[in-house]
Write an enzyme that holds these catalytic residues in place. Structure first.
Site, mmCIF file in Angstrom:
data_model
loop_
_atom_site.group_PDB
_atom_site.id
_atom_site.type_symbol
_atom_site.label_atom_id
_atom_site.label_comp_id
_atom_site.label_asym_id
_atom_site.label_seq_id
_atom_site.Cartn_x
_atom_site.Cartn_y
_atom_site.Cartn_z
ATOM 1 N N GLY A 303 24.126 -10.214 -34.915
ATOM 2 C CA GLY A 303 23.284 -9.648 -36.123
ATOM 3 C C GLY A 303 23.106 -10.679 -37.199
ATOM 4 C CD GLU A 304 26.914 -11.824 -40.021
ATOM 5 O OE1 GLU A 304 26.650 -12.965 -40.313
ATOM 6 O OE2 GLU A 304 27.844 -11.229 -39.800
ATOM 7 N N GLY A 305 20.710 -11.877 -38.825
ATOM 8 C CA GLY A 305 20.154 -12.803 -39.108
ATOM 9 C C GLY A 305 20.408 -14.153 -38.340
#
Length: 336
Positions: A303-305
Site C-alpha cells: 500500500g502507501e502508493g
C-alpha cells in the site's frame, strides 16, 4: 474547479460532463510510435503507455514535469470485529513516519521524482462498523470525497494515489464484493499479515457487511462500506479527470476504492492506470472485472502508493523513448 461538482448523488451521470480522451492527440502519438527507429510494437506496453498519456494530456508528446503523489489515511470501525493484526494506533504512527520521510513511499517518490503529500482524515473518529450499520452518512462521505478532490494539484501532469489505514484490506474486500459479486472468500486476503483464523474472521465480516448493505448504488456503497480514505481517493480521481490529468492507482485497496465509481459508470475510470497487481489474491479478480491491466507485477502488498511510485519510473521511461527517439527519417535509417 469546485468540489460541489462531484456530488455523490450525481455520480451516475457525471462522466458525460467531464473531459474525455483526446483522440487527435492519441492518433498523432500512435503515428509517431510507428515512425520511431524500432520495429512497430517492439517496446510493447511502453508504447501503449505513451499513447495513453498523449490522449489524456492532449498532446502528441506528453511530459511529466510535475508528478503528485497523494496518500490518504483513515481509521475504520470494523476493527472492532478483530480483523486487524495490528492496533489502530498504527495508522497515525505511520502517518507520522510518512511525514518524517521514513516509509517506503518516501524513498520511492524521491527515486521516481514525485511530490508526496499525506492527508490524514479524522483519525481520531473512525468510521462506523460496517457489520452493524453504514460506515459513513452521506455528509461524512461527501466531506471525505471533497477533501480528496481538493488535494489534487491542477498543475500536475499525473496524480499517484495511495492509502493507509489499519483494517482497510477488509474494507477493500467488501467494496470489491459489493461491486462485482461472488463469494466473500474470493476477495479476502491476509492484508497486513492475518493468519488463517484471521482471514476466516475477515471473510465472515465481509459476508455480513455486504449482505447488510446490498442493493445500493455506487455512491451508496461507498458511504455504507467505504472509509474516508476510499472516499477521498474517489474524489481525487474525479478532480483529476475534471482537470484532464491521468491517474496512477496503487494496488488492491486503492483499486477497490475506485470500485464504487466503476459501479456508477466505468467511464469514470478511463483516465486511470493501475500501477501494479498486488499479491493480495483478490486483486487479479478485481482487475479483470474492471478491465484494467497493471503496469507491474512485483508481488508487492504494502500500500502507501508504493506500487504507483514504482510504476511512475516505468511511465517516465515510456515517455523518454516516445519523445526522445529519432524517427526513421530523422535518423536516415531505411525502413520507415
Amino acid at each position: 474547479m469546485t468540489t460541489s461538482q462531484f456530488d455523490l448523488s450525481t455520480l451516475a451521470g457525471l462522466a458525460a460532463t467531464l473531459p474525455g480522451v483526446d483522440q487527435t492527440a492519441r492518433s498523432a502519438a500512435t503515428d509517431r510510435q510507428n515512425q520511431l527507429t524500432k520495429p512497430p510494437g517492439a517496446l510493447g506496453r511502453l508504447e501503449d503507455l505513451a499513447i495513453f498519456m498523449a490522449g489524456w494530456q492532449g498532446t502528441e508528446k506528453p511530459v511529466i514535469n510535475t508528478a503528485q503523489a497523494l496518500v490518504f489515511a483513515g481509521n475504520h470501525g470494523v476493527c472492532a470485529q478483530g480483523v486487524n493484526p495490528f492496533p489502530q494506533e498504527v495508522t497515525a504512527q505511520m502517518v507520522a513516519n510518512f511525514e518524517h520521510g521514513g516509509a517506503a513511499i518516501n524513498q520511492l517518490c524521491r527515486a521516481a521524482g514525485a511530490d508526496l503529500s499525506v492527508i490524514a482524515l479524522e483519525l481520531d473518529r473512525p468510521t462506523g462498523d460496517i457489520t452493524q450499520g453504514p460506515a459513513m452518512g452521506a455528509e461524512d462521505a461527501q466531506a471525505a470525497l471533497d477533501a480528496g478532490a481538493a488535494a489534487v494539484n491542477p498543475s500536475a501532469d499525473i496524480v499517484l494515489l495511495g492509502e493507509m489505514g489499519i483494517g482497510n484490506s477488509t474494507i477493500a474486500a467488501a467494496l470489491a464484493n459489493a461491486a462485482f459479486g461472488g463469494a466473500a472468500a474470493d476477495w479476502v486476503g491476509p492484508g497486513t499479515g492475518s493468519d488463517a483464523a484471521g482471514v476466516s474472521r475477515k471473510v465472515a465480516v465481509v459476508e455480513t457487511a455486504v449482505a447488510r448493505h446490498a442493493g445500493l448504488s455506487g455512491a451508496g456503497t461507498l458511504a455504507a462500506l467505504g472509509g474516508r480514505e476510499q472516499a477521498a481517493i474517489c474524489g481525487a480521481i474525479l478532480a483529476a479527470r475534471a482537470q484532464g490529468i491521468p491517474v496512477l492507482l496503487d494496488g488492491y485497496i486503492c483499486t477497490a476504492a475506485a470500485a464504487p465509481l466503476h459501479m456508477a459508470d466505468p467511464a469514470l475510470l478511463d483516465h486511470c492506470l493501475v500501477a501494479h497487481q498486488s499479491a493480495e489474491p483478490g486483486h487479479a479478480m478485481l482487475l479483470k472485472a474492471m478491465g484494467k491491466t497493471p503496469i507491474l507485477q512485483f508481488d508487492m502488498r504494502l500500500g502507501e502508493g508504493s506500487g504507483a511510485a514504482l510504476a511512475l519510473s516505468v511511465l517516465r521511461a515510456a515517455l523518454e523513448c516516445h519523445n526522445g527517439m529519432a524517427t526513421f527519417a530523422e535518423a536516415g535509417v531505411a525502413g520507415g
